[in-house]
Design a protein around this motif. Structure first.
Motif, PDB file in Angstrom:
ATOM      1  N   LYS A   1       0.820  -1.220   0.000  1.00 58.64           N
ATOM      2  CA  LYS A   1       0.000   0.000   0.000  1.00 58.64           C
ATOM      3  C   LYS A   1       0.850   1.263   0.000  1.00 58.64           C
ATOM      4  O   LYS A   1       0.563   2.222  -0.734  1.00 58.64           O
ATOM      5  CB  LYS A   1      -0.945   0.016   1.209  1.00 58.64           C
ATOM      6  CG  LYS A   1      -1.889   1.211   1.230  1.00 58.64           C
ATOM      7  CD  LYS A   1      -2.810   1.170   2.423  1.00 58.64           C
ATOM      8  CE  LYS A   1      -2.138   1.637   3.689  1.00 58.64           C
ATOM      9  NZ  LYS A   1      -1.877   3.113   3.686  1.00 58.64           N
TER      10      LYS A   1
ATOM     11  N   TYR B   1       0.583   3.954  -3.057  1.00 64.86           N
ATOM     12  CA  TYR B   1      -0.168   5.179  -2.801  1.00 64.86           C
ATOM     13  C   TYR B   1       0.574   6.209  -1.960  1.00 64.86           C
ATOM     14  O   TYR B   1       0.026   7.271  -1.666  1.00 64.86           O
ATOM     15  CB  TYR B   1      -1.498   4.831  -2.109  1.00 64.86           C
ATOM     16  CG  TYR B   1      -2.402   4.057  -3.024  1.00 64.86           C
ATOM     17  CD1 TYR B   1      -3.061   4.686  -4.076  1.00 64.86           C
ATOM     18  CD2 TYR B   1      -2.562   2.678  -2.876  1.00 64.86           C
ATOM     19  CE1 TYR B   1      -3.861   3.974  -4.945  1.00 64.86           C
ATOM     20  CE2 TYR B   1      -3.361   1.950  -3.740  1.00 64.86           C
ATOM     21  CZ  TYR B   1      -4.009   2.603  -4.777  1.00 64.86           C
ATOM     22  OH  TYR B   1      -4.791   1.889  -5.642  1.00 64.86           O
TER      23      TYR B   1
ATOM     24  N   TYR C   1       0.949   9.646  -3.829  1.00 67.77           N
ATOM     25  CA  TYR C   1      -0.349  10.303  -3.997  1.00 67.77           C
ATOM     26  C   TYR C   1      -0.849  10.863  -2.661  1.00 67.77           C
ATOM     27  O   TYR C   1      -1.284  12.027  -2.579  1.00 67.77           O
ATOM     28  CB  TYR C   1      -1.379   9.325  -4.551  1.00 67.77           C
ATOM     29  CG  TYR C   1      -2.784   9.862  -4.472  1.00 67.77           C
ATOM     30  CD1 TYR C   1      -3.252  10.774  -5.406  1.00 67.77           C
ATOM     31  CD2 TYR C   1      -3.636   9.474  -3.430  1.00 67.77           C
ATOM     32  CE1 TYR C   1      -4.537  11.286  -5.319  1.00 67.77           C
ATOM     33  CE2 TYR C   1      -4.910   9.990  -3.336  1.00 67.77           C
ATOM     34  CZ  TYR C   1      -5.360  10.890  -4.284  1.00 67.77           C
ATOM     35  OH  TYR C   1      -6.625  11.400  -4.177  1.00 67.77           O
ATOM     36  N   SER C   2      -0.775  10.027  -1.621  1.00 64.75           N
ATOM     37  CA  SER C   2      -1.269  10.467  -0.315  1.00 64.75           C
ATOM     38  C   SER C   2      -0.453  11.631   0.223  1.00 64.75           C
ATOM     39  O   SER C   2      -0.992  12.539   0.867  1.00 64.75           O
ATOM     40  CB  SER C   2      -1.255   9.301   0.679  1.00 64.75           C
ATOM     41  OG  SER C   2      -2.178   8.311   0.279  1.00 64.75           O
TER      42      SER C   2
ATOM     43  N   GLU D   1      -7.605   4.240  -0.610  1.00 65.55           N
ATOM     44  CA  GLU D   1      -6.324   3.569  -0.825  1.00 65.55           C
ATOM     45  C   GLU D   1      -6.506   2.057  -0.838  1.00 65.55           C
ATOM     46  O   GLU D   1      -5.994   1.366  -1.732  1.00 65.55           O
ATOM     47  CB  GLU D   1      -5.328   3.952   0.278  1.00 65.55           C
ATOM     48  CG  GLU D   1      -4.674   5.293   0.101  1.00 65.55           C
ATOM     49  CD  GLU D   1      -3.509   5.490   1.050  1.00 65.55           C
ATOM     50  OE1 GLU D   1      -2.842   6.523   0.938  1.00 65.55           O
ATOM     51  OE2 GLU D   1      -3.255   4.595   1.890  1.00 65.55           O
TER      52      GLU D   1
ATOM     53  N   GLY E   1      -8.356   0.819  -3.972  1.00 65.13           N
ATOM     54  CA  GLY E   1      -7.454   0.774  -5.118  1.00 65.13           C
ATOM     55  C   GLY E   1      -6.480  -0.383  -5.034  1.00 65.13           C
ATOM     56  O   GLY E   1      -6.145  -1.009  -6.048  1.00 65.13           O
TER      57      GLY E   1
END
Length: 206
Positions: A39, A43, A46-47, A74, A77
């Motif tokens: 994860k 992500y 992006y996060s 998250e 996805g």
């Protein structure tokens, strides 16, 4: 048959380390390709951008704002990416805390996951003591852990150890001081072999 394997647990327990150690031996044991879906890798960027825009803190992964607005997208996805790979015949090792999903047993709900009976489903709960987990978090010095460390008493309220019915079919793995035999036994359980057959699995590096 493809495999969907979750490596879940709280921060600092060693989820990614366990998944990385097992992916090669798992491909050999099953004769199938696998991908590793972490994860934070998928992500993290992006996060960071989203939280920087919302709060000015790109490393925030534990505040109420993040947990309310970004956590679930998250994970959705992450699961969507795993399912895309499964449909291509590629097994997926999915790494993330997923503590709420473990507590609610969503990871055993094939309808919620969107996978059929042709997918071998395993959920591994990776754990160690709170003290050792905190020590590992401090030592790895990841900026994303700053909120946890600054609000440890708040964060530790979310920590739990699965028990009772939650543990049905859950593969528990203690990373306090795992041996090669421990990894081989876990590998055997993931591929569906009895524990006694673990000595016939490919050796797992420690």
């Amino acid at each position: 048959m493809t495999h969907l394997v979750f490596f879940c647990g709280h921060a600092g327990t060693g989820k990614t380390t366990v998944a990385r150690k097992l992916i090669g031996p798992l491909m050999k044991a099953s004769g199938s390709p696998f991908c590793l879906l972490d994860k934070d890798t998928l992500y993290g960027g992006y996060s960071a951008a989203a939280m920087a825009m919302l709060t000015g803190d790109p490393n925030d992964r534990d505040s109420p704002l993040f947990l309310q607005h970004l956590r679930d997208p998250e994970y959705r996805g992450l699961l969507d990416t795993a399912r895309d790979n499964l449909e291509l015949g590629i097994g997926a090792l999915v790494v993330g805390p997923l503590s709420r999903e473990v507590r609610e047993r969503r990871l055993f709900d094939r309808a919620w996951l969107g996978v059929g009976a042709q997918v071998a489903l395993r959920v591994v709960w990776v754990y160690t003591s709170e003290e050792l987990a905190r020590q590992r978090i401090v030592e790895r010095a990841n900026p994303n852990d700053a909120y946890k460390l600054a609000h440890w008493d708040e964060y530790r309220q979310r920590r739990f150890m699965p028990s009772g019915e939650i543990c049905d079919d859950l593969l528990m793995f203690d990373t306090t001081a795992p041996t090669s035999a421990d990894y081989e036994a876990l590998l055997a359980r993931i591929v569906g072999e009895p524990r006694a057959a673990s000595t016939m699995m490919p050796p797992v590096p420690v």
